[in-house]
Design an enzyme around this catalytic site. Structure first.
Site, PDB file in Angstrom:
ATOM      1  N   LYS A 256      -1.722  -1.486  -3.783  1.00 22.38           N
ATOM      2  CA  LYS A 256      -2.663  -0.384  -3.884  1.00 22.38           C
ATOM      3  C   LYS A 256      -1.967   0.818  -3.966  1.00 22.38           C
ATOM      4  CE  LYS A 256      -6.075   1.900  -0.844  1.00 22.38           C
ATOM      5  NZ  LYS A 256      -6.810   2.148   0.625  1.00 22.38           N
TER       6      LYS A 256
ATOM      7  N   TYR B 294       1.018  -1.277  -0.029  1.00 18.37           N
ATOM      8  CA  TYR B 294       0.006  -0.105   0.036  1.00 18.37           C
ATOM      9  C   TYR B 294       0.765   0.901   0.054  1.00 18.37           C
ATOM     10  CZ  TYR B 294      -3.792   3.197   1.788  1.00 18.37           C
ATOM     11  OH  TYR B 294      -4.662   4.296   1.943  1.00 18.37           O
TER      12      TYR B 294
END
Length: 293
Positions: free
Chosen positions: A162, A134
């Site tokens: 992400k 992320y």
């Protein structure tokens, strides 16, 4: 690995004393699954992870896994700026039965790119679970460069990222230079369609709490080749997406859920609920959108 197209970064429901609320959590999980969500990320930033204790995170993982009962993948947010602590929480999430884990870039420490690589490599070696990285420089104060993500993608169980830097050029480089099995998700709702257009997989979404079915429809329309309809839907959804980030998240989305009849409680300090002006502005956007359905 493909966790699905529309993943929801789930808010954490609290009671009036701002403690974890099990019943509200069950209701929310079922609601999300019934409204377009392919997978759920638990105890991420939207879930107010900085204010959740380790025990609360474990309780939340168990509760969401039990409620989902295999209907969608559950990804546990086990990342932090403490590598050993992340390893311990990751091991516990694996024991509990999580389908994957999400690891945020270490915030505040400001590690180098080599430090980021070694941090994620150490956690990956401690688990067999598939890992979603992320990258969110706006919150973590460090930007994980495409070259570092590409390097990490060579590690067998690091399967996804992400990408919330807002940099589509960086995302394109990652997509181009990682294995075909490596998936890239947008971390920004408004960039879902642009990211799909350059080969991205989907979205880890906040807005899907409110417009989950519509987000799913937009993604599926694009993938089915109906690009004009997907673009029209994107433009229609944009005001809702923007309104949900008009104040520090997740205060707006928690308020919006309440407006739509899903009780999730307020946010914990240091976040604060929306003030009257902010609440009125959000309410107007939600009302206008609901009236157009």
């Amino acid at each position: 690995m493909n966790f699905g197209r529309v993943l929801t970064a789930m808010v954490t429901p609290f009671d009036d004393q701002l403690r974890l609320d099990a019943e509200k959590t069950k209701t929310l999980v079922n609601y999300l699954i019934e409204n377009g969500t392919d997978g759920i990320v638990v105890a991420g930033t939207t879930g107010e992870s900085p204010t959740l204790t380790r025990q609360e995170k474990l309780e939340l993982f168990k509760l969401v896994l039990e409620t989902a009962a295999g209907r969608v993948p559950i990804i546990a947010g086990t990342g932090s700026n403490n590598t050993e602590e992340s390893i311990e929480l990751t091991k516990e999430a694996e024991t509990i039965g999580a389908d994957g884990i999400m690891l945020v870039t270490p915030y505040y420490n400001k590690p180098s790119q080599e430090g980021l690589y070694q941090h994620f490599k150490a956690i990956a070696e401690s688990t067999t679970l598939p890992i979603m990285l992320y990258n969110i420089p706006g919150r973590a104060s460090v930007n994980m460069l495409p070259e570092t993500i590409i390097r990490l993608a060579q590690i067998e169980n690091i399967v996804s990222v992400k990408e919330a830097s807002g940099d589509l050029d960086a995302a394109a480089k990652i997509i181009e230079e990682t294995p075909d099995s490596f998936t890239v998700y947008s971390g920004d709702d408004s960039l879902t369609l642009p990211l799909l257009s350059i080969g991205g997989t989907g979205i880890v979404s906040v807005a899907s709490h409110i417009i989950g079915n519509e987000m799913k429809q937009m993604v599926e329309s694009f993938l089915d080749g109906d690009i004009v309809y997907a673009a029209n839907l994107h433009r229609k959804l944009l005001p809702v997406m923007k309104a949900l980030f008009a104040a520090p998240s997740p205060a707006p989305v928690k308020q919006a859920l309440e407006l739509n009849g899903i009780s999730v409680g307020k946010v914990r300090l240091p976040l604060v609920p929306l003030n009257e002006e902010e609440a009125a502005a959000l309410g107007k956007v939600i009302e206008e959108y609901n009236s157009q359905k």
